[in-house]
Each structure stands twice: as structure tokens, then as C-alpha cells.
Design an enzyme around this catalytic site. Structure first.
Site, mmCIF file in Angstrom:
data_model
loop_
_atom_site.group_PDB
_atom_site.id
_atom_site.type_symbol
_atom_site.label_atom_id
_atom_site.label_comp_id
_atom_site.label_asym_id
_atom_site.label_seq_id
_atom_site.Cartn_x
_atom_site.Cartn_y
_atom_site.Cartn_z
ATOM 1 N N SER A 203 0.821 -1.208 0.000
ATOM 2 C CA SER A 203 0.000 0.000 0.000
ATOM 3 C C SER A 203 0.864 1.269 0.000
ATOM 4 O O SER A 203 0.538 2.236 -0.689
ATOM 5 C CB SER A 203 -0.959 -0.001 1.190
ATOM 6 O OG SER A 203 -0.250 -0.099 2.405
ATOM 7 N N TRP A 204 1.978 1.255 0.730
ATOM 8 C CA TRP A 204 2.798 2.464 0.796
ATOM 9 C C TRP A 204 3.522 2.695 -0.533
ATOM 10 O O TRP A 204 3.626 3.831 -1.011
ATOM 11 C CB TRP A 204 3.743 2.375 1.995
ATOM 12 C CG TRP A 204 4.489 3.640 2.334
ATOM 13 C CD1 TRP A 204 5.786 3.712 2.713
ATOM 14 C CD2 TRP A 204 3.995 4.985 2.335
ATOM 15 N NE1 TRP A 204 6.138 5.021 2.951
ATOM 16 C CE2 TRP A 204 5.063 5.818 2.718
ATOM 17 C CE3 TRP A 204 2.760 5.578 2.029
ATOM 18 C CZ2 TRP A 204 4.934 7.208 2.818
ATOM 19 C CZ3 TRP A 204 2.635 6.956 2.110
ATOM 20 C CH2 TRP A 204 3.697 7.757 2.510
ATOM 21 N N GLY B 274 6.566 9.619 7.539
ATOM 22 C CA GLY B 274 5.229 10.159 7.764
ATOM 23 C C GLY B 274 5.210 11.133 8.911
ATOM 24 O O GLY B 274 6.228 11.709 9.209
ATOM 25 N N ALA C 47 -1.043 5.268 4.056
ATOM 26 C CA ALA C 47 -1.261 5.235 2.613
ATOM 27 C C ALA C 47 -2.732 5.408 2.252
ATOM 28 O O ALA C 47 -3.071 6.042 1.248
ATOM 29 C CB ALA C 47 -0.736 3.910 2.062
ATOM 30 N N LYS D 289 7.990 3.508 16.779
ATOM 31 C CA LYS D 289 6.568 3.844 16.896
ATOM 32 C C LYS D 289 5.672 2.644 16.592
ATOM 33 O O LYS D 289 4.590 2.524 17.151
ATOM 34 C CB LYS D 289 6.224 5.037 15.999
ATOM 35 C CG LYS D 289 6.447 4.779 14.513
ATOM 36 C CD LYS D 289 5.155 4.888 13.718
ATOM 37 C CE LYS D 289 5.192 4.025 12.498
ATOM 38 N NZ LYS D 289 5.723 4.587 11.298
ATOM 39 N N SER E 191 -4.136 1.881 11.371
ATOM 40 C CA SER E 191 -2.862 1.332 11.839
ATOM 41 C C SER E 191 -2.914 -0.188 11.970
ATOM 42 O O SER E 191 -3.630 -0.736 12.799
ATOM 43 C CB SER E 191 -2.502 1.941 13.191
ATOM 44 O OG SER E 191 -1.451 1.203 13.782
ATOM 45 N N ARG E 192 -2.123 -0.855 11.163
ATOM 46 C CA ARG E 192 -2.130 -2.314 11.238
ATOM 47 C C ARG E 192 -1.391 -2.811 12.470
ATOM 48 O O ARG E 192 -1.680 -3.874 12.983
ATOM 49 C CB ARG E 192 -1.524 -2.913 9.970
ATOM 50 C CG ARG E 192 -0.112 -2.487 9.718
ATOM 51 C CD ARG E 192 0.363 -2.898 8.361
ATOM 52 N NE ARG E 192 -0.059 -1.931 7.372
ATOM 53 C CZ ARG E 192 0.437 -1.849 6.152
ATOM 54 N NH1 ARG E 192 1.354 -2.720 5.767
ATOM 55 N NH2 ARG E 192 0.012 -0.943 5.321
ATOM 56 N N VAL F 176 1.720 -6.947 6.591
ATOM 57 C CA VAL F 176 2.761 -7.151 7.590
ATOM 58 C C VAL F 176 2.666 -6.076 8.682
ATOM 59 O O VAL F 176 2.574 -4.897 8.381
ATOM 60 C CB VAL F 176 4.157 -7.065 6.922
ATOM 61 C CG1 VAL F 176 5.257 -7.126 7.980
ATOM 62 C CG2 VAL F 176 4.317 -8.185 5.910
ATOM 63 N N GLU G 155 4.836 -4.323 10.858
ATOM 64 C CA GLU G 155 6.288 -4.126 10.982
ATOM 65 C C GLU G 155 6.742 -4.200 12.440
ATOM 66 O O GLU G 155 7.844 -4.653 12.743
ATOM 67 C CB GLU G 155 6.692 -2.764 10.394
ATOM 68 C CG GLU G 155 6.758 -2.717 8.874
ATOM 69 C CD GLU G 155 8.113 -3.201 8.333
ATOM 70 O OE1 GLU G 155 8.886 -3.808 9.083
ATOM 71 O OE2 GLU G 155 8.363 -2.971 7.122
#
Lengths: 335, 335
Positions: free
Chosen positions: B18-19, B143, B147, B198, B261-262, B286, B288
Site C-alpha cells: 500500500s505504501w 510520515g 497510505a 513507533k 494502523s495495522r 505485515v 512491521e
């Protein structure tokens, strides 16, 4: 000689809004008897008869036998050594008007997040000047803490601020419970101003949300709010404070992001096109940030700190500026 | 001689998540032609035929005529002077494996928020060591920027980080659009680590939410995350950075609070009782922070920074610790 709070000092709360109600609940976890000044007769009678505040945090039950309830401020003040002020700053002067009892030998705790209008001073400064209470007999209780979550007994952190850490610890023991963790600080000035400014930034966030800005932008706006807050404090009253701590940044975050934030909700209505007057009519509670926005602009006239976000909020609320144009202009000022 | 990016340098993006997709969209606002390395043949063919990525940000339409699409990494790299890496850090090495083209005369931009596993170094460090790219030819794009909001063209801020502000400005001009504001920095180390850390804190937030903690606590947790991040950076690589700026605090805020936010979502499942494995199965993307949690603990073994939140996340994800017990213990460490 420094003033030392007695461990057995009796506490009383002034005010009957949601935060006052939450503070009475918290104090009753540790104290056998808590004074409570409720000016409104209907509310007072309801608390006495049913053990609940009919207007705020209605699910919180009190044992009326542990409360010293009164609509006489003098009576409540006379029977307490610690008086906790928890009325909206805009009504503070009228709330305290009936008081004839001297406060000079008491310990006064402000749980108020606002500037006293007209005087343009903080609550601690007002109590000091108007009631001759020395600063070492004045304390602050600060969040991040929405009263609604205290009612639900969700873990929250309060910071107790006194001139001496010793008094702060004794006061802290009175409000520490299973669901309240307590931190300590001596930065009365910084924490009072942080709790005033954060309400203005929460209105800015609400306005942006109301205009359709997304999460990416809000994160930028709130970071810049934290910077503006930090800049104001370090330029007006430099100190070794850690503005990342809960009482500064945390308080800004909960007020900006929480669904319980009335300041954000107020801003949201403005962003969606409500007039200031209609938005105020829709709210059953005072949005402290509305008054703070004007007070801070007046205070900052002499100090000249660069405050583009607070200025935007002021322009929209008091000067009839268009929310979309004002936020649009602000976007160029953010980092 | 310092390396200066040519204003007309052609850009290529590596990755099709996506990013990466959002970055291609952003670059195409300013560039007539953008290279795009998509290893997956089905995705590549779909983009070529329909002008959309079938897996991520499906509403974003590309003009295939402006894209130089290829499943040959060498071909894409050969035709570009600026190569933007946007694959998950955990797959970075395998993604770059087919590359035989030298990178030493190119400018490499990392849009990756993670540590390269095994090597335990940042992406900038990896590109420098493995591909002999000098640090003045390496940049970062950071950021706060989900995305999904770029796809919606909601105003977002990106920070471009290069050794020289000059290169950062030229790069910035390539990604500035009506809905992207650009900031500049030279703090490659700090911003890379901020964007790694983060994600770990966002998992911590998700775990707390899953366990039923409320907004008051989250504000405290996130403030302490900001302090922990700031402490890690100042103890491992001191610099005059302003950690309240968007690329540090803002990035933490959007990752911790946003519904997009995943990492937070992943933590939420853990807090609700999912095993790590089931939570990973449920996620199509994923998180991260899962990998970062392990890398940072390993990196911190030598550095010894006090990181109670990152430690809690590691213990829960890798050591089978109970989320409720671990967060419960953490609450006593927060300010």
C-alpha cells in the site's frame, strides 16, 4: 516555616459537575468523610436522598453517610482543611462569592483547567491573590483523566502538583486507588498552563475533523500543539520540565483524541458549520477551551509567543473567521 | 565532492504494497514517468491492463502510459537515478536479491519503517554497507502518513531526510502535491529509529485496548512511548533533534491512534487473546512492529537503554508472557 498538610486533614470538594463528582468518588475510596458543596438545591437533595448525582456520572453511587453535604460554602469550608475547587473556571468567582470563611490557613487544591476571566490569571494565582493563600498552600490535580472513565474505574493517572514534594505525596495518598495511579510534580505554573492550552488545541482538532481532515493531518496538528504548548511554557516560565510527561503531553492527547472530550466535540460542531452560539446551545457542559482561547490571546499580547494554532481557534470563535479558510492558512505553518 | 540530485532525475519505486502504491501515485503528480518494480506477475499485469493495484488502494487509478512497469529489478534500477525502496523491511533482502545493477551512482530513498533482520541495522545502513552507496546518496521519506489517506487525497505531511538540505529540497519538490506538505530534516538516524519504534508502541497500545484499558490510560502509555523513543535516540545518537516534530511524535500518534494502523490492530488481537500466530494469519498485511520488537531488543542489548514498553511488547510476542500480567506490571513504570 513551610506548611505541611496533616495526613488526617479532612477534604471537601466545591462543585457538582462531572469532574467534581469523580473527585468525590476518588476521595471516598480513602477518606471516611468528605465535604461536598453543592449550590444547586435539587442536585443536593438528590445526592442526599439517592446517593447519585442526577446530572453527571449518574452510575456512581455514594454512601450519603460518608458525605458532608451542604449548600453553605462557609460550612463546608469551615469543616475541611483541604478544599478542592472543581467548578468551571468561568464560574469560579461566582461560585466562591458566598464565602466569608477565611482560607488563609487551609490547603487549596485546584482541579480546574482554565484561566480566571477578567483577571487573566490562573486559578492558583487567583486563590493566592484574592484569598491570601500562600503558594505553598496551593496544589493542583491534573490529568490526563476524563471523569467518565473514573466512573468506569478504568486505570487513570493523576499528577499532584505542590510547591513541596512532601505535600504532594500526602495529597497523593488521598487520591491513590486501585484505578488511580499518582505522579508528582512541583511545576504549578507549567501544569496549569498545559491544562488550559490543551483545551484550545482540542477545539482545533475538532474543527479540523469537522472540516473533513484525516488522521494523518490530526497527528501533525497535535504534534504542533504539543510544540506550541512547550514553546509557550519555556518562553514565559523556563524550567526543567519534561513536557512529554502525562500531565503535559498525555493531557493534550486524551483531550484531543478521546470521544469523551467536550472541547473536541465543541470544535467538531464549529468545523461542521454550526455557529459558536448554536454549538454552545447543543453542549450541556462547558467547553473550557472556548474561554481559554480568549484569555490566552489576551495574556499573550504582552508575551508575544508564536501561537498559530491558538490564534486560529481565537479567530474562528471570536472574530467570525471562516473555519476552512483559517485551518487552510494554518496548514502552511505546521512542521 | 557532495552528491547533488539532478532536478530531472527519474524515479522508480520498488514494492507493490500500500505504501509503495501511494508513493507511485504521489510521484506521478509531478513526474511524467515513474519506474515501478513489481515482482508479482499477476499484480504487474493487472496494473498494466487496468491501471490499478488489485491488492492495495484499489481506488487509485494510474495512467499505465506514465509508468515504466517491469518485473526486472535490474531494468527498473538501470533506468532511474532515484530508487525508492518501499517493501517491508523483513523482505528487503529477498526483494533486492535479483539486483545485479550497481547502485553506487544512484540516490536511494528508503520509505521503509523497519530494521533489516539478522543484520540488525537500519535500511539506510544496509544500503550503505551492502550496495556501497555513500550516506550522502541515501535519503528517507517518513510520515505521519497512512497510505489509505493518500489514496483519499487527504492532506498529509511527509518529511524528507537527506544528509544535505539541498538534496532534501530537490527530493521534496518531487513529492509535494496539493495534498502532500513536505518538511525537511538531516536526522537520518533519528527518523529511521523513530519510525521503527513507533510501530512497537502502537502494538503496545493495541494490546492495552484489547485488554479493555481506556482513553485515559492510552494517553499515558503513548506519552511514555514518546519519552522512551526520545530516550533511546538521545542515548544512542545525541543530536539537537526536536522530537515533538511530526516525523517523530506525529508518526507515533497516527500509528497509535488511527483506525488505519495495522500495528495497533495486530496488538488489539493479541490483547483480546489471539495467539501471535492467529493474529498474523488474520492480518493480510505485515505488522512491521512485530519484527521491530525483536530487532530492537537485540540492538538494545549492547546499548542498555531503559525501554519498559518495548520490553513488554517483546515479552508478550516472543516470550509467551501474558498480556494482562505484562501490561499490569508496566503500569507501575509509567509517569
Amino acid at each position: 516555616m513551610a506548611y505541611n498538610i496533616d495526613r488526617n486533614a479532612r477534604c471537601a470538594v466545591v462543585g457538582h459537575g462531572s469532574w467534581a463528582t469523580a473527585l468525590v468518588k476518588i476521595l471516598l475510596e480513602n477518606e471516611r468523610n468528605v465535604g461536598w458543596y453543592i449550590r444547586n438545591r435539587d442536585v443536593l437533595e438528590h445526592v442526599r436522598k439517592h446517593g447519585t448525582n442526577p446530572r453527571y456520572l449518574r452510575d456512581v453511587r455514594f454512601d450519603p453517610g460518608s458525605l458532608h453535604l451542604s449548600d453553605s460554602l462557609d460550612e463546608v469550608a469551615r469543616d475541611a482543611e483541604i478544599v478542592v475547587l472543581a467548578a468551571p473556571s468561568v464560574y469560579l468567582k461566582t461560585t466562591l462569592e458566598p464565602l466569608t470563611e477565611p482560607l488563609g490557613d487551609k490547603f487549596i487544591v485546584s482541579a480546574i483547567k482554565g484561566i480566571v476571566p477578567d483577571d487573566l490569571i490562573t486559578v492558583a494565582e487567583y486563590v493566592n491573590r484574592r484569598y491570601d493563600v500562600p503558594f505553598d498552600q496551593i496544589g493542583i490535580v491534573s490529568g490526563p483523566c476524563h471523569a467518565e472513565e473514573v466512573a468506569l474505574e478504568r486505570l487513570s493517572y493523576l499528577t499532584v502538583v505542590c510547591k513541596t514534594l512532601e505535600n504532594s505525596r500526602i495529597l497523593g495518598d488521598k487520591i491513590r486507588t486501585d484505578y488511580i495511579n499518582v505522579g508528582h510534580s512541583t511545576d504549578i505554573y507549567g501544569i496549569e498552563y498545559a491544562s488550559v492550552l490543551k483545551n484550545i488545541y482540542a477545539i482545533a482538532v475538532g474543527i479540523a475533523v469537522g472540516l473533513g481532515y484525516g488522521d494523518n493531518f490530526l497527528a501533525v496538528l497535535i504534534s504542533n500543539g504539543a510544540m506550541e504548548m512547550s514553546r509557550f511554557m519555556s518562553q514565559t516560565y523556563p524550567s526543567n520540565r519534561n513536557t512529554f510527561a502525562s500531565a503535559y503531553l498525555g493531557d493534550l492527547l486524551v483531550t484531543s483524541y478521546s470521544q469523551f472530550s467536550r472541547n473536541r466535540r465543541f470544535g467538531l460542531m464549529i468545523g461542521k458549520g454550526y455557529s459558536v452560539h448554536s454549538a454552545q446551545m447543543e453542549m450541556s457542559m462547558v467547553a473550557e477551551g472556548y474561554y481559554a482561547a480568549e484569555c490566552i490571546m489576551k495574556i499573550n499580547r504582552q508575551r508575544g509567543v508564536d501561537m498559530p494554532i491558538a490564534r486560529m481557534v481565537y479567530d474562528v470563535l471570536y472574530d467570525g473567521a471562516s473555519p476552512s479558510v483559517s485551518v487552510g492558512r494554518l496548514t502552511g505553518r505546521l512542521l
